[in-house]
Scaffold this motif. Structure first.
Motif, PDB file in Angstrom:
ATOM      1  N   PHE A 178       2.112-120.580 -15.239  1.00 46.71           N
ATOM      2  CA  PHE A 178       3.728-120.095 -15.412  1.00 46.71           C
ATOM      3  C   PHE A 178       3.516-118.935 -14.219  1.00 46.71           C
ATOM      4  O   PHE A 178       2.438-117.756 -15.335  1.00 46.71           O
ATOM      5  CB  PHE A 178       4.019-119.744 -16.684  1.00 46.71           C
ATOM      6  N   TRP A 179       4.683-117.936 -14.191  1.00 49.91           N
ATOM      7  CA  TRP A 179       4.987-117.485 -13.204  1.00 49.91           C
ATOM      8  C   TRP A 179       5.147-116.084 -13.845  1.00 49.91           C
ATOM      9  O   TRP A 179       6.545-116.509 -15.396  1.00 49.91           O
ATOM     10  CB  TRP A 179       5.514-116.867 -12.154  1.00 49.91           C
ATOM     11  N   ILE A 180       4.595-114.595 -14.325  1.00 53.18           N
ATOM     12  CA  ILE A 180       5.487-113.371 -14.415  1.00 53.18           C
ATOM     13  C   ILE A 180       5.564-112.812 -13.493  1.00 53.18           C
ATOM     14  O   ILE A 180       5.307-112.083 -12.655  1.00 53.18           O
ATOM     15  CB  ILE A 180       3.738-113.178 -15.436  1.00 53.18           C
ATOM     16  N   SER A 181       7.019-112.234 -13.533  1.00 57.96           N
ATOM     17  CA  SER A 181       7.807-111.046 -13.004  1.00 57.96           C
ATOM     18  C   SER A 181       8.070-110.328 -12.934  1.00 57.96           C
ATOM     19  O   SER A 181       7.918-109.609 -14.067  1.00 57.96           O
ATOM     20  CB  SER A 181       9.743-111.828 -12.637  1.00 57.96           C
ATOM     21  N   VAL A 219      -0.434-104.649 -16.646  1.00 54.41           N
ATOM     22  CA  VAL A 219       0.300-104.984 -15.571  1.00 54.41           C
ATOM     23  C   VAL A 219       1.519-105.893 -17.049  1.00 54.41           C
ATOM     24  O   VAL A 219       1.345-106.504 -17.942  1.00 54.41           O
ATOM     25  CB  VAL A 219      -0.004-106.392 -15.511  1.00 54.41           C
ATOM     26  N   LYS A 220       2.784-104.613 -16.835  1.00 55.09           N
ATOM     27  CA  LYS A 220       4.246-105.722 -17.840  1.00 55.09           C
ATOM     28  C   LYS A 220       4.607-106.454 -17.032  1.00 55.09           C
ATOM     29  O   LYS A 220       5.296-105.674 -15.904  1.00 55.09           O
ATOM     30  CB  LYS A 220       4.636-104.214 -18.334  1.00 55.09           C
ATOM     31  N   GLY A 221       5.279-107.008 -17.692  1.00 58.56           N
ATOM     32  CA  GLY A 221       6.037-108.660 -16.589  1.00 58.56           C
ATOM     33  C   GLY A 221       7.452-109.006 -17.884  1.00 58.56           C
ATOM     34  O   GLY A 221       6.960-108.397 -18.958  1.00 58.56           O
ATOM     35  N   LYS A 222       8.273-109.451 -17.084  1.00 54.61           N
ATOM     36  CA  LYS A 222       8.342-110.846 -17.897  1.00 54.61           C
ATOM     37  C   LYS A 222       8.364-112.596 -16.911  1.00 54.61           C
ATOM     38  O   LYS A 222       7.602-112.555 -16.183  1.00 54.61           O
ATOM     39  CB  LYS A 222      10.552-110.987 -17.568  1.00 54.61           C
ATOM     40  N   GLY A 249       4.079-119.845 -28.177  1.00 50.60           N
ATOM     41  CA  GLY A 249       4.507-119.342 -28.848  1.00 50.60           C
ATOM     42  C   GLY A 249       5.091-118.053 -27.730  1.00 50.60           C
ATOM     43  O   GLY A 249       6.283-117.545 -28.074  1.00 50.60           O
ATOM     44  N   LEU A 250       5.377-118.956 -26.403  1.00 43.97           N
ATOM     45  CA  LEU A 250       6.049-117.230 -25.491  1.00 43.97           C
ATOM     46  C   LEU A 250       7.414-119.141 -24.486  1.00 43.97           C
ATOM     47  O   LEU A 250       7.239-119.892 -25.016  1.00 43.97           O
ATOM     48  CB  LEU A 250       4.747-117.672 -23.709  1.00 43.97           C
ATOM     49  N   ASN A 251       7.866-117.551 -24.364  1.00 39.86           N
ATOM     50  CA  ASN A 251       9.248-118.183 -24.067  1.00 39.86           C
ATOM     51  C   ASN A 251       9.536-117.822 -22.639  1.00 39.86           C
ATOM     52  O   ASN A 251       9.511-116.558 -22.742  1.00 39.86           O
ATOM     53  CB  ASN A 251      10.524-117.927 -24.611  1.00 39.86           C
ATOM     54  N   TYR A 252      10.845-118.025 -21.695  1.00 42.46           N
ATOM     55  CA  TYR A 252      11.115-117.645 -20.925  1.00 42.46           C
ATOM     56  C   TYR A 252      12.049-116.280 -21.222  1.00 42.46           C
ATOM     57  O   TYR A 252      12.600-116.372 -21.637  1.00 42.46           O
ATOM     58  CB  TYR A 252      12.597-118.674 -20.182  1.00 42.46           C
ATOM     59  N   GLY A 253      11.668-115.826 -20.202  1.00 36.29           N
ATOM     60  CA  GLY A 253      12.814-114.379 -20.280  1.00 36.29           C
ATOM     61  C   GLY A 253      11.480-112.909 -21.149  1.00 36.29           C
ATOM     62  O   GLY A 253      11.951-111.839 -21.769  1.00 36.29           O
TER      63      GLY A 253
END
Length: 76
Positions: free
Chosen positions: A31-34, A47-50, A62-66
């Motif tokens: 999946f992508w991190i934006s 790196v920090k992202g969403k 345990g990860l979710n969109y956003g």
């Protein structure tokens, strides 16, 4: 905020591209991190992202969109 490299099933994380996105693979799901920005984890570059996708294996990792996350790139 979760550190992706420490999640069970973490496989790899790409470096950040020219659009400030990176791709990560955990538990066989990529999946992508934006909105990637440089940060530090205990003084080390990271790196920090969403998370930029709806995920299928949420019950496993345990990860979710956003969600805001931190990671260290493992691939150039």
């Amino acid at each position: 905020m979760k550190i992706l490299n420490f999640i069970e099933g973490f496989s790899w994380a790409s470096s950040v591209n020219e659009d400030n996105n990176a791709k990560v693979s955990i538990c066989g799901e990529s999946f992508w991190i934006s909105d990637c920005q440089p940060t530090l984890i205990e003084g080390q570059p990271a790196v920090k992202g969403k998370i930029a996708n709806n995920l299928m294996d949420t019950d496993r990792h345990g990860l979710n969109y956003g969600e805001e996350v931190i990671f260290v790139s493992t691939q150039e």
